[in-house]
Design a protein around this motif. Structure first.
Motif, PDB file in Angstrom:
ATOM      1  N   LEU A 324       0.806  -1.424   0.405  1.00  0.00           N
ATOM      2  CA  LEU A 324       0.012   0.392   0.423  1.00  0.00           C
ATOM      3  C   LEU A 324       0.974   1.281  -0.098  1.00  0.00           C
ATOM      4  CD1 LEU A 324      -2.430  -0.908   2.358  1.00  0.00           C
ATOM      5  CD2 LEU A 324      -2.620  -0.925   0.359  1.00  0.00           C
ATOM      6  N   ASN A 325       0.204   1.959  -0.479  1.00  0.00           N
ATOM      7  CA  ASN A 325       0.803   3.860  -0.929  1.00  0.00           C
ATOM      8  C   ASN A 325       0.157   4.273  -0.056  1.00  0.00           C
ATOM      9  OD1 ASN A 325      -0.251   5.597  -2.814  1.00  0.00           O
ATOM     10  ND2 ASN A 325      -0.178   3.841  -3.231  1.00  0.00           N
ATOM     11  N   ALA A 326       0.636   5.593  -0.168  1.00  0.00           N
ATOM     12  CA  ALA A 326      -0.711   6.755   0.436  1.00  0.00           C
ATOM     13  C   ALA A 326      -1.572   7.471   0.287  1.00  0.00           C
ATOM     14  CB  ALA A 326       0.005   8.200   0.396  1.00  0.00           C
ATOM     15  N   TYR A 327      -2.026   6.702  -1.185  1.00  0.00           N
ATOM     16  CA  TYR A 327      -3.451   7.109  -1.965  1.00  0.00           C
ATOM     17  C   TYR A 327      -4.194   6.221  -1.725  1.00  0.00           C
ATOM     18  CZ  TYR A 327      -6.627   7.457  -5.397  1.00  0.00           C
ATOM     19  OH  TYR A 327      -7.701   7.795  -6.548  1.00  0.00           O
ATOM     20  N   ASP A 328      -3.682   4.352  -1.397  1.00  0.00           N
ATOM     21  CA  ASP A 328      -4.169   3.783  -0.904  1.00  0.00           C
ATOM     22  C   ASP A 328      -4.768   3.717   0.534  1.00  0.00           C
ATOM     23  OD1 ASP A 328      -3.717   2.082  -3.375  1.00  0.00           O
ATOM     24  OD2 ASP A 328      -1.903   2.110  -2.634  1.00  0.00           O
ATOM     25  N   TYR A 329      -3.815   3.889   1.186  1.00  0.00           N
ATOM     26  CA  TYR A 329      -4.448   4.322   2.443  1.00  0.00           C
ATOM     27  C   TYR A 329      -5.723   4.895   2.639  1.00  0.00           C
ATOM     28  CZ  TYR A 329      -0.431   1.418   5.005  1.00  0.00           C
ATOM     29  OH  TYR A 329       0.360   0.559   5.090  1.00  0.00           O
ATOM     30  N   LEU A 351      -5.980   5.227   9.294  1.00  0.00           N
ATOM     31  CA  LEU A 351      -6.030   4.668   7.949  1.00  0.00           C
ATOM     32  C   LEU A 351      -5.094   6.030   7.239  1.00  0.00           C
ATOM     33  CD1 LEU A 351      -8.232   2.518   6.752  1.00  0.00           C
ATOM     34  CD2 LEU A 351      -5.975   1.953   6.670  1.00  0.00           C
ATOM     35  N   LEU A 352      -5.782   7.495   7.493  1.00  0.00           N
ATOM     36  CA  LEU A 352      -5.031   9.161   7.528  1.00  0.00           C
ATOM     37  C   LEU A 352      -4.088   8.737   8.096  1.00  0.00           C
ATOM     38  CD1 LEU A 352      -8.669  10.592   8.055  1.00  0.00           C
ATOM     39  CD2 LEU A 352      -7.290  10.147   5.832  1.00  0.00           C
ATOM     40  N   GLU A 353      -3.789   8.158   9.013  1.00  0.00           N
ATOM     41  CA  GLU A 353      -2.449   8.517   9.937  1.00  0.00           C
ATOM     42  C   GLU A 353      -1.277   8.120   8.806  1.00  0.00           C
ATOM     43  OE1 GLU A 353      -3.209   7.416  14.292  1.00  0.00           O
ATOM     44  OE2 GLU A 353      -4.097   9.629  14.208  1.00  0.00           O
ATOM     45  N   ILE A 356      -0.776   9.856   5.921  1.00  0.00           N
ATOM     46  CA  ILE A 356       0.350  10.902   6.306  1.00  0.00           C
ATOM     47  C   ILE A 356       1.650  10.245   6.824  1.00  0.00           C
ATOM     48  CG2 ILE A 356       0.719  12.288   7.964  1.00  0.00           C
ATOM     49  CD1 ILE A 356      -1.976  13.004   7.616  1.00  0.00           C
ATOM     50  N   GLU A 357       1.970   9.309   7.064  1.00  0.00           N
ATOM     51  CA  GLU A 357       3.277   9.017   7.112  1.00  0.00           C
ATOM     52  C   GLU A 357       4.323   7.918   6.418  1.00  0.00           C
ATOM     53  OE1 GLU A 357       4.816   5.078   9.897  1.00  0.00           O
ATOM     54  OE2 GLU A 357       3.264   5.734  10.005  1.00  0.00           O
ATOM     55  N   ALA A 364      -3.927  15.877   0.959  1.00  0.00           N
ATOM     56  CA  ALA A 364      -5.175  15.027   0.880  1.00  0.00           C
ATOM     57  C   ALA A 364      -5.425  14.809   2.091  1.00  0.00           C
ATOM     58  CB  ALA A 364      -4.745  14.108  -0.337  1.00  0.00           C
ATOM     59  N   PRO A 365      -4.369  13.143   2.424  1.00  0.00           N
ATOM     60  CA  PRO A 365      -4.902  13.166   4.020  1.00  0.00           C
ATOM     61  C   PRO A 365      -4.929  14.521   4.921  1.00  0.00           C
ATOM     62  CG  PRO A 365      -2.657  11.773   3.211  1.00  0.00           C
ATOM     63  CD  PRO A 365      -3.041  13.198   1.685  1.00  0.00           C
ATOM     64  N   TYR A 366      -4.175  14.824   5.228  1.00  0.00           N
ATOM     65  CA  TYR A 366      -4.074  15.993   6.652  1.00  0.00           C
ATOM     66  C   TYR A 366      -5.849  16.782   6.090  1.00  0.00           C
ATOM     67  CZ  TYR A 366       0.579  16.152   6.066  1.00  0.00           C
ATOM     68  OH  TYR A 366       2.241  15.660   7.038  1.00  0.00           O
ATOM     69  N   ALA A 367      -5.800  17.067   4.586  1.00  0.00           N
ATOM     70  CA  ALA A 367      -7.526  17.733   4.438  1.00  0.00           C
ATOM     71  C   ALA A 367      -8.567  16.605   5.450  1.00  0.00           C
ATOM     72  CB  ALA A 367      -7.553  17.999   3.618  1.00  0.00           C
TER      73      ALA A 367
END
Length: 576
Positions: A324-329, A351-353, A356-357, A364-367
């Protein structure tokens, strides 16, 4: 210039398997990386490709990311079957001619590629001199290289990467890059299949509208119109589109004039399968064509965005966690965020955290994390209102710092400042900024509908919520759009409309507490007390910890609306 190491040997050992894996690499890794770094493949060589870029830094970043991602992608294969690339990078103007590119710079890139180790990147000193801010990279100086068929030596550098030097082969690595790999899409020139020249201009204008609207969707990488022009007036081959533009999806269309009517057909193709996954026909009077053009373009974009989101969520859910990468999470989080049961909601935050990691620079994950805290307060789950409301502002600021044009983050912060801090002026300013940078973003419109209603301008709130519904009538957020429209109708004392839209919201998302509260207060306002009490019982079931006395302290409506709303919630039977 990129070339597969030992391609002949790989094909001899397992021709079909090697070709299939190479095609998968192109669609899943290589093409998205090129598009995200503003690159374009201009020639396929069978066992590699030639790509051009808009800046030397983009070219170097793309080469580095490609090598890491290909290594991770191939890590599960036996060492003798792994596909690995040699990449050479040089910076110099080139000559474009049909489907090829020429010039001395192409020859230099090819020769640099030929001396690169497997999994490595060799870069010319020319590129390093003109590139800005390469502090993230480290290089090994290879000195002056005397390369085949070049009269002058080329000063070159090896990009330092784990396991790669002048003689070694890249070792296996299962760690994929953390960069968010977004799905990419191209809108090809529409075909005019009538004899009227004017219809061509209409078709071209339509394409421009769709590209602009798709570009406002943060979760998509959209290929520029200029890059798609070679496909004008040509038969479309999905494989060629994928190889040339590096996209996972493309849109094509046809325009026909029939008497006094214009007919438009649109297709969305998934290049991984070559299948048409969505198609639609539109028919309108010629006299009205420009009046309905924006509306049709909006509907097309919403259909495309909805399908792509569904397809990408399914793709992410099929992936094992280690890939998985950030977009998948992010996708997995959004699949849980709007279910509004506490377990799913809590899992969405985790999953959003992770997103970000994985990619700390991905806005986008911050928003969406800011939105998570917004909902956490609104649904009555927050155990620390001050901390959660501060997080809405902090996280949305993190998104804005990384992407000043992130309309979702701007709108959420504006909504948050009004809703939790009663800073209505700042809230309005931020919402206006969101609409200015992304006028086709439905989240921007719906969050921007809240503050006008809070301060007594419910008609503006109604108009903005209706605009959000037109932009996203069936998407993930439809329940929220319906609720905010119902809320603004309530604040405008149009209680029957408030009841109708709140019920629509609850039908889509039965666990969304805000819709239940608006419905209960509206039913009390028109004297339908038995129904209001039934809604109150439902609210107690989905949010047993909610208390009207807690909500009264943070109700965002200006007086006298705030006190009246709280009284009606109590009258409906919500616990105090």
């Amino acid at each position: 210039m990129a070339d597969v190491v030992s391609y002949t040997r790989l094909m001899e050992a397992a021709e079909v398997e090697t070709h299939s894996r190479y095609r998968t690499l192109r669609v899943s890794v290589i093409d998205p990386a090129l598009v995200s770094r503003r690159g374009e493949i201009v020639k396929n060589t069978g066992d590699g490709f030639v790509a051009v870029f808009e800046s030397p830094r983009d070219a170097l970043r793309c080469a580095s990311e490609l090598q890491r991602e290909v290594t991770g992608f191939e890590a599960q294969q036996p060492p003798e079957r792994r596909i690995a690339f040699r990449i050479g990078v040089h910076w110099e103007p080139v000559i474009f001619d049909l489907n090829d590119v020429y010039g001395h710079g192409v020859n230099i890139a090819a020769r640099l590629q030929s001396v690169a180790p497997a999994g490595g990147v060799v870069v010319s000193s020319v590129l390093l001199r003109v590139a800005s801010d390469l502090s993230e990279f480290k290089f090994d100086d290879l000195g002056e290289l005397h390369l085949k068929n070049l009269s002058r030596p080329v000063h070159a550098f090896l990009l330092l990467m784990p396991g790669v030097d002048r003689s070694t082969v890249l070792g296996a690595s299962s760690k994929a890059t953390g960069r968010a790999k977004l799905p990419s899409i191209a809108v090809l020139p529409f075909t005019n299949i009538s004899s009227e020249v004017g219809d061509s201009y209409f078709a071209e204008g339509f394409v421009e509208d769709i590209i602009v609207s798709l570009s406002n969707i943060q979760e998509l990488l959209v290929v520029s119109r200029g890059s798609t022009m070679p496909f004008r007036r040509r038969m479309i081959d999905p494989i060629e589109v994928s190889e040339k533009l590096g996209v996972r999806y493309f849109v094509s269309g046809r325009v026909r004039r029939s008497g006094k009517r214009i007919r438009l057909s649109v297709d969305l193709v998934d290049v991984t399968s070559g299948a048409v996954v969505w198609a639609e026909n539109y028919d309108t009077d010629l006299a009205e064509v420009f009046g309905v053009q924006d509306e049709i373009a909006t509907r097309i974009v919403e259909k495309i965005a909805a399908y792509v989101r569904r397809a990408e969520v399914k793709r992410a859910l099929r992936k094992p966690p280690k890939s998985l990468n950030a977009y998948d999470y992010l996708l997995r989080a959004l699949d849980l965020l709007y279910k509004f049961d506490f377990a799913s909601f809590s899992q969405a935050r985790g999953l959003l955290e992770k997103a970000i990691e994985e990619d700390p620079e991905y806005a986008a994950p911050y928003a969406y994390s800011a939105k998570w805290h917004n909902f956490n307060i609104a649904e009555g789950w927050s155990v620390d209102f001050d901390a959660d409301s501060a997080e809405v502002i902090r996280l949305s600021n993190c998104a804005i710092e990384r992407d000043p044009h992130n309309a979702l983050a701007l709108a959420i912060q504006g909504h948050g400042k009004s809703m939790f801090f009663r800073d209505y002026d700042s809230g309005l300013d931020l919402c206006e900024r969101a609409l200015a940078v992304s006028p086709s973003n439905s989240w921007a419109w719906v969050f921007s509908s809240g503050t006008p209603g809070f301060i007594g301008d419910a008609l503006t709130g109604i108009a903005r919520a209706e605009r959000a519904i037109r932009l996203s009538p069936l998407g993930q957020q439809a329940f929220f759009n319906f609720c905010l429209l119902g809320q603004n109708h309530y604040l405008n004392a149009a209680f029957d409309d408030a009841i109708r839209w709140s019920k629509k919201s609850l039908n889509l998302s039965p666990r969304f507490g805000n819709a239940a509260r608006v419905l209960a207060a509206s039913l009390v306002a028109v004297g339908r007390m038995d129904e209001a009490r039934q809604v109150s019982l439902h609210h107690k079931h989905i949010l047993p910890a909610f208390r009207v006395s807690d909500y009264a302290r943070r109700c965002p409506f200006k007086e006298p609306q705030g006190s009246l709303y709280v009284e009606r919630l109590r009258a409906a039977g919500l616990p105090d």
